[in-house]
Scaffold this motif. Structure first.
Motif, PDB file in Angstrom:
ATOM      1  N   THR A  96      41.459  35.136  43.763  1.00 13.64           N
ATOM      2  CA  THR A  96      40.052  34.751  43.904  1.00 13.64           C
ATOM      3  C   THR A  96      39.531  34.038  42.660  1.00 13.64           C
ATOM      4  O   THR A  96      38.493  33.407  42.708  1.00 13.64           O
ATOM      5  N   ASN A  97      40.254  34.127  41.558  1.00 14.87           N
ATOM      6  CA  ASN A  97      39.807  33.500  40.303  1.00 14.87           C
ATOM      7  C   ASN A  97      40.735  32.377  39.853  1.00 14.87           C
ATOM      8  O   ASN A  97      40.837  32.089  38.670  1.00 14.87           O
ATOM      9  N   GLU A  98      41.402  31.726  40.790  1.00 13.90           N
ATOM     10  CA  GLU A  98      42.379  30.703  40.445  1.00 13.90           C
ATOM     11  C   GLU A  98      41.733  29.360  40.122  1.00 13.90           C
ATOM     12  O   GLU A  98      40.716  29.006  40.698  1.00 13.90           O
ATOM     13  N   SER A  99      42.410  28.629  39.259  1.00 15.38           N
ATOM     14  CA  SER A  99      42.044  27.228  39.042  1.00 15.38           C
ATOM     15  C   SER A  99      42.626  26.425  40.207  1.00 15.38           C
ATOM     16  O   SER A  99      43.439  26.939  40.990  1.00 15.38           O
ATOM     17  N   ASN A 156      44.853  38.374  41.973  1.00 16.41           N
ATOM     18  CA  ASN A 156      43.915  37.523  41.223  1.00 16.41           C
ATOM     19  C   ASN A 156      43.725  36.140  41.822  1.00 16.41           C
ATOM     20  O   ASN A 156      43.361  35.202  41.126  1.00 16.41           O
TER      21      ASN A 156
END
Length: 168
Positions: free
Chosen positions: A83-86, A81
Motif C-alpha cells: 500500500t506504500n509502494e512507489s 507493504n
C-alpha cells in the motif's frame, strides 16, 4: 489437503470455509466483480492488462486494476507493504505477481484458488474471508446467505470502508 502457508494477523477475524460450503451465488458474485474472465485465463488476464495500460497511457492514470483473483490472492498473502509502494516498486511487484500467478495456476485448480481467495479477502471491520463477513454483517453462516446478501458481501471488495453494510 496440504497447507502451503497460513497468513493471519494477530486478532484477525477469520473462519475458513471450503468451496463446497460457500454458496455458488457468492462465488459467482466475486468472479463477476473481481475477475470476469477468471475461468478463461491462466493466472493473468492479457485483455485486462492491455485495457489498463491503454487507459493509463491515455489518461496518465495507472490506477486501473488488471489483477486477476489469482494475483490478488498472491498480493494479499505473499507481498507486504504494497500500500506504500512507489510507482517503480508497484511495477516490479506486478511483474512478480504475474509470474507467480502463472506458476500457481500450474499446480492449483481454479476452485482451490477461489476458495483461498474468498477465505483471505479483507471485507472490512477486521473481517477476513466470507464466513467472518457473513457473521459480522448478517449474523448467519455463509451457507445461509441469500442472493442479495451474497451481492453485498462481494461488493464490499470494491471499497471495504465505503461499502460496509453496517455503517453505509
Amino acid at each position: 489437503t496440504t497447507t502451503i502457508a497460513e497468513f493471519t494477523g494477530a486478532g484477525a477475524n477469520r473462519v475458513y470455509k471450503t468451496i463446497d460450503q460457500i454458496p455458488e451465488d457468492l462465488q459467482h458474485a466475486f468472479v463477476a466483480i473481481e475477475d470476469s474472465r477468471f475461468y478463461k485465463h491462466n493466472g493473468i488476464d492479457i485483455q485486462g492488462i492491455i485495457r489498463a495500460a491503454f487507459v493509463g497511457l491515455k489518461d496518465k492514470d495507472f490506477s486501473q486494476g488488471a489483477s486477476t483473483i489469482t494475483q490478488q490472492l498472491l498480493k494479499n498473502n505473499v507481498f507486504s507493504n504494497w500500500t506504500n509502494e512507489s510507482f517503480s516498486e508497484k511495477i516490479k511487484r506486478k511483474i512478480q505477481e504475474q509470474y507467480l500467478a502463472l506458476e500457481l495456476e500450474k499446480i492449483m485448480d481454479k476452485d482451490t484458488i477461489l476458495e483461498n481467495y474468498m477465505n483471505t479477502i479483507n471485507l472490512g471491520q477486521n473481517t477476513l474471508g466470507v464466513q467472518a463477513a457473513s457473521l459480522r454483517y448478517f449474523n448467519k453462516n455463509v451457507t445461509d446467505l441469500t442472493l442479495s446478501e451474497c451481492a453485498v458481501i462481494a461488493g464490499i471488495t470494491q471499497n471495504p470502508s465505503k461499502y460496509n453494510p453496517i455503517s453505509h
